[in-house]
Motif scaffolding. Structure first.
Motif, PDB file in Angstrom:
ATOM      1  N   ASP A  92      58.481  53.180  11.762  1.00  0.00           N
ATOM      2  CA  ASP A  92      58.671  53.588  10.355  1.00  0.00           C
ATOM      3  C   ASP A  92      57.963  53.187   9.298  1.00  0.00           C
ATOM      4  O   ASP A  92      57.447  53.386   8.378  1.00  0.00           O
ATOM      5  N   ALA A  93      56.712  52.071   9.889  1.00  0.00           N
ATOM      6  CA  ALA A  93      56.120  51.059   8.812  1.00  0.00           C
ATOM      7  C   ALA A  93      54.895  51.828   8.749  1.00  0.00           C
ATOM      8  O   ALA A  93      54.498  52.224   7.579  1.00  0.00           O
ATOM      9  N   SER A  94      54.379  52.998  10.086  1.00  0.00           N
ATOM     10  CA  SER A  94      53.474  53.032   9.616  1.00  0.00           C
ATOM     11  C   SER A  94      53.453  54.598   9.241  1.00  0.00           C
ATOM     12  O   SER A  94      52.623  55.053   8.805  1.00  0.00           O
ATOM     13  N   ARG A  95      54.820  55.274   9.257  1.00  0.00           N
ATOM     14  CA  ARG A  95      54.569  56.882   8.386  1.00  0.00           C
ATOM     15  C   ARG A  95      54.603  56.169   7.253  1.00  0.00           C
ATOM     16  O   ARG A  95      54.622  57.067   6.941  1.00  0.00           O
ATOM     17  N   LEU A  96      55.512  54.776   6.489  1.00  0.00           N
ATOM     18  CA  LEU A  96      55.765  55.463   5.714  1.00  0.00           C
ATOM     19  C   LEU A  96      54.160  54.856   5.209  1.00  0.00           C
ATOM     20  O   LEU A  96      54.204  55.450   3.672  1.00  0.00           O
ATOM     21  N   TRP A  97      53.898  54.099   5.000  1.00  0.00           N
ATOM     22  CA  TRP A  97      52.549  53.839   4.921  1.00  0.00           C
ATOM     23  C   TRP A  97      51.509  55.285   4.228  1.00  0.00           C
ATOM     24  O   TRP A  97      50.321  55.450   3.748  1.00  0.00           O
ATOM     25  N   SER A  98      51.514  56.079   5.702  1.00  0.00           N
ATOM     26  CA  SER A  98      50.831  57.703   5.858  1.00  0.00           C
ATOM     27  C   SER A  98      51.615  58.005   5.099  1.00  0.00           C
ATOM     28  O   SER A  98      50.754  58.983   4.086  1.00  0.00           O
ATOM     29  N   LEU A  99      52.982  58.813   4.657  1.00  0.00           N
ATOM     30  CA  LEU A  99      52.962  58.881   3.733  1.00  0.00           C
ATOM     31  C   LEU A  99      53.059  59.085   2.055  1.00  0.00           C
ATOM     32  O   LEU A  99      52.705  59.636   1.653  1.00  0.00           O
ATOM     33  N   ILE A 100      53.187  57.010   1.860  1.00  0.00           N
ATOM     34  CA  ILE A 100      52.646  56.712   0.099  1.00  0.00           C
ATOM     35  C   ILE A 100      50.875  57.045   0.887  1.00  0.00           C
ATOM     36  O   ILE A 100      50.529  57.192  -0.745  1.00  0.00           O
ATOM     37  N   CYS A 101      50.183  57.407   1.660  1.00  0.00           N
ATOM     38  CA  CYS A 101      48.832  57.084   1.267  1.00  0.00           C
ATOM     39  C   CYS A 101      48.079  58.544   0.851  1.00  0.00           C
ATOM     40  O   CYS A 101      47.820  59.357   0.442  1.00  0.00           O
ATOM     41  N   LYS A 102      49.284  59.311   1.332  1.00  0.00           N
ATOM     42  CA  LYS A 102      48.511  61.216   1.130  1.00  0.00           C
ATOM     43  C   LYS A 102      49.426  61.190  -0.658  1.00  0.00           C
ATOM     44  O   LYS A 102      48.741  62.046  -0.749  1.00  0.00           O
ATOM     45  N   SER A 103      49.872  60.291  -0.880  1.00  0.00           N
ATOM     46  CA  SER A 103      50.475  60.633  -2.216  1.00  0.00           C
ATOM     47  C   SER A 103      49.076  60.298  -2.996  1.00  0.00           C
ATOM     48  O   SER A 103      48.794  60.684  -4.546  1.00  0.00           O
ATOM     49  N   PHE A 104      48.682  58.948  -2.307  1.00  0.00           N
ATOM     50  CA  PHE A 104      47.668  57.874  -3.642  1.00  0.00           C
ATOM     51  C   PHE A 104      46.634  58.812  -3.345  1.00  0.00           C
ATOM     52  O   PHE A 104      46.118  58.948  -4.893  1.00  0.00           O
ATOM     53  N   LEU A 105      46.322  59.962  -2.558  1.00  0.00           N
ATOM     54  CA  LEU A 105      44.936  60.789  -2.378  1.00  0.00           C
ATOM     55  C   LEU A 105      45.403  61.876  -2.976  1.00  0.00           C
ATOM     56  O   LEU A 105      44.248  61.753  -3.759  1.00  0.00           O
ATOM     57  N   LEU A 106      46.474  62.296  -3.250  1.00  0.00           N
ATOM     58  CA  LEU A 106      45.937  63.045  -4.090  1.00  0.00           C
ATOM     59  C   LEU A 106      46.287  62.865  -5.596  1.00  0.00           C
ATOM     60  O   LEU A 106      45.765  63.720  -6.427  1.00  0.00           O
ATOM     61  N   LYS A 147      48.777  49.006  -4.965  1.00  0.00           N
ATOM     62  CA  LYS A 147      48.452  49.899  -3.057  1.00  0.00           C
ATOM     63  C   LYS A 147      48.991  47.707  -2.439  1.00  0.00           C
ATOM     64  O   LYS A 147      49.610  47.695  -1.388  1.00  0.00           O
ATOM     65  N   ASN A 148      47.879  46.728  -2.839  1.00  0.00           N
ATOM     66  CA  ASN A 148      48.550  45.371  -2.196  1.00  0.00           C
ATOM     67  C   ASN A 148      49.711  44.808  -2.350  1.00  0.00           C
ATOM     68  O   ASN A 148      50.385  44.737  -1.652  1.00  0.00           O
ATOM     69  N   GLU A 149      50.853  45.136  -3.526  1.00  0.00           N
ATOM     70  CA  GLU A 149      52.318  45.150  -3.902  1.00  0.00           C
ATOM     71  C   GLU A 149      53.117  45.760  -2.288  1.00  0.00           C
ATOM     72  O   GLU A 149      54.175  46.114  -1.999  1.00  0.00           O
ATOM     73  N   ILE A 150      52.851  47.647  -2.440  1.00  0.00           N
ATOM     74  CA  ILE A 150      53.344  48.195  -1.283  1.00  0.00           C
ATOM     75  C   ILE A 150      53.055  48.074  -0.147  1.00  0.00           C
ATOM     76  O   ILE A 150      54.508  47.861   0.663  1.00  0.00           O
ATOM     77  N   ILE A 151      51.891  47.167   0.314  1.00  0.00           N
ATOM     78  CA  ILE A 151      51.924  46.737   1.389  1.00  0.00           C
ATOM     79  C   ILE A 151      52.166  45.440   1.794  1.00  0.00           C
ATOM     80  O   ILE A 151      52.811  45.674   3.559  1.00  0.00           O
ATOM     81  N   PHE A 152      52.161  44.846   0.383  1.00  0.00           N
ATOM     82  CA  PHE A 152      53.517  43.483   1.160  1.00  0.00           C
ATOM     83  C   PHE A 152      54.969  43.791   1.754  1.00  0.00           C
ATOM     84  O   PHE A 152      55.376  43.233   1.922  1.00  0.00           O
ATOM     85  N   LEU A 153      55.239  44.857   0.227  1.00  0.00           N
ATOM     86  CA  LEU A 153      56.837  44.679   1.126  1.00  0.00           C
ATOM     87  C   LEU A 153      56.679  45.403   1.649  1.00  0.00           C
ATOM     88  O   LEU A 153      58.228  45.491   2.683  1.00  0.00           O
ATOM     89  N   ILE A 154      56.142  46.536   2.805  1.00  0.00           N
ATOM     90  CA  ILE A 154      56.743  46.984   4.097  1.00  0.00           C
ATOM     91  C   ILE A 154      56.352  45.859   5.171  1.00  0.00           C
ATOM     92  O   ILE A 154      57.165  46.179   5.970  1.00  0.00           O
ATOM     93  N   PHE A 155      55.153  45.049   5.127  1.00  0.00           N
ATOM     94  CA  PHE A 155      55.426  44.111   6.053  1.00  0.00           C
ATOM     95  C   PHE A 155      56.295  42.781   5.897  1.00  0.00           C
ATOM     96  O   PHE A 155      56.836  43.301   7.248  1.00  0.00           O
ATOM     97  N   ILE A 156      56.710  42.526   4.843  1.00  0.00           N
ATOM     98  CA  ILE A 156      57.838  41.708   5.337  1.00  0.00           C
ATOM     99  C   ILE A 156      58.916  42.864   5.318  1.00  0.00           C
ATOM    100  O   ILE A 156      59.829  42.012   5.635  1.00  0.00           O
TER     101      ILE A 156
END
Length: 208
Positions: free
Chosen positions: A30-44, A10-19
């Protein structure tokens, strides 16, 4: 451990999106949308990790609705994740009390600020059925929304998305409450609420 690896990922992905955002490779939207989609996958994946061993075909009898920021794919790194977890207790072979107990443990584990911290999972937008369950029985929810559903709940549904589980249950549920979601007429109470929103907008520059 699985929890440590998950937190590191999770922290690595946040870092990549932030950079990417910092260097203007992607926009804030786009950053918010990307994190939303990733979190959806994480949740499942989290739900599978907690539930598959005990409930091998649980996805046939439940679905998750995401509301608020995750509902419109505008999640940031510190947002609460607003969910309603619907369960088909009438047709499920699993006891609703047992399933609710395991969901409660799941939510508690991933909502605490700890090595397993993910996001705060907020279930307060679920219908008030007069019980202490974190999960919402589908038939009871249909009765609730069809009789006492409130305007803010209607608006919340229009800012929601299907997260996972049975898409057929989800579709059937939306059809069952279509009269609540799309009103054929407005009563005086609804008109007064609309007038109130316009009045608040005139008084506040922060209300969109």
């Amino acid at each position: 451990s699985h929890e440590k690896k998950f937190q590191d990922l999770k922290n690595e992905i946040i870092f990549l999106i932030f950079i990417s955002l910092h260097h203007e490779n992607i926009s804030q939207q786009d950053a918010s949308r990307l994190w939303s989609l990733i979190c959806k996958s994480f949740l499942l994946k989290i739900f599978d990790y907690y539930l598959l061993a005990k409930y091998p075909d649980y996805k046939k009898y439940f679905f998750i609705l995401g509301l608020g920021k995750i509902g419109v794919k505008d999640l940031n790194f510190t947002s609460d994740i607003d969910l309603i977890i619907f369960f088909d207790s009438k047709n499920s072979p699993y006891d609703i009390f047992d399933f609710n107990k395991d969901i409660k443990k799941l939510i508690t584990d991933i909502s605490n600020i700890s090595p397993t911290y993910f996001h705060k999972i907020d279930l307060r937008l679920r219908p008030d059925l007069g019980n202490s369950f974190l999960i919402t029985d589908i038939d009871n929810a249909v009765d609730y929304y069809s009789s006492v559903g409130r305007n803010w709940e209607r608006l919340a549904f229009h800012r929601s998305q299907f997260i996972g589980g049975s898409v057929n249950l989800y579709s059937d549920f939306l059809f069952s409450i279509s009269g609540f979601l799309y009103r054929r007429s407005l009563d005086f109470y609804a008109i007064d609420e609309i007038k109130s929103l316009f009045h608040q907008k005139q008084l506040s520059s922060n209300l969109d």
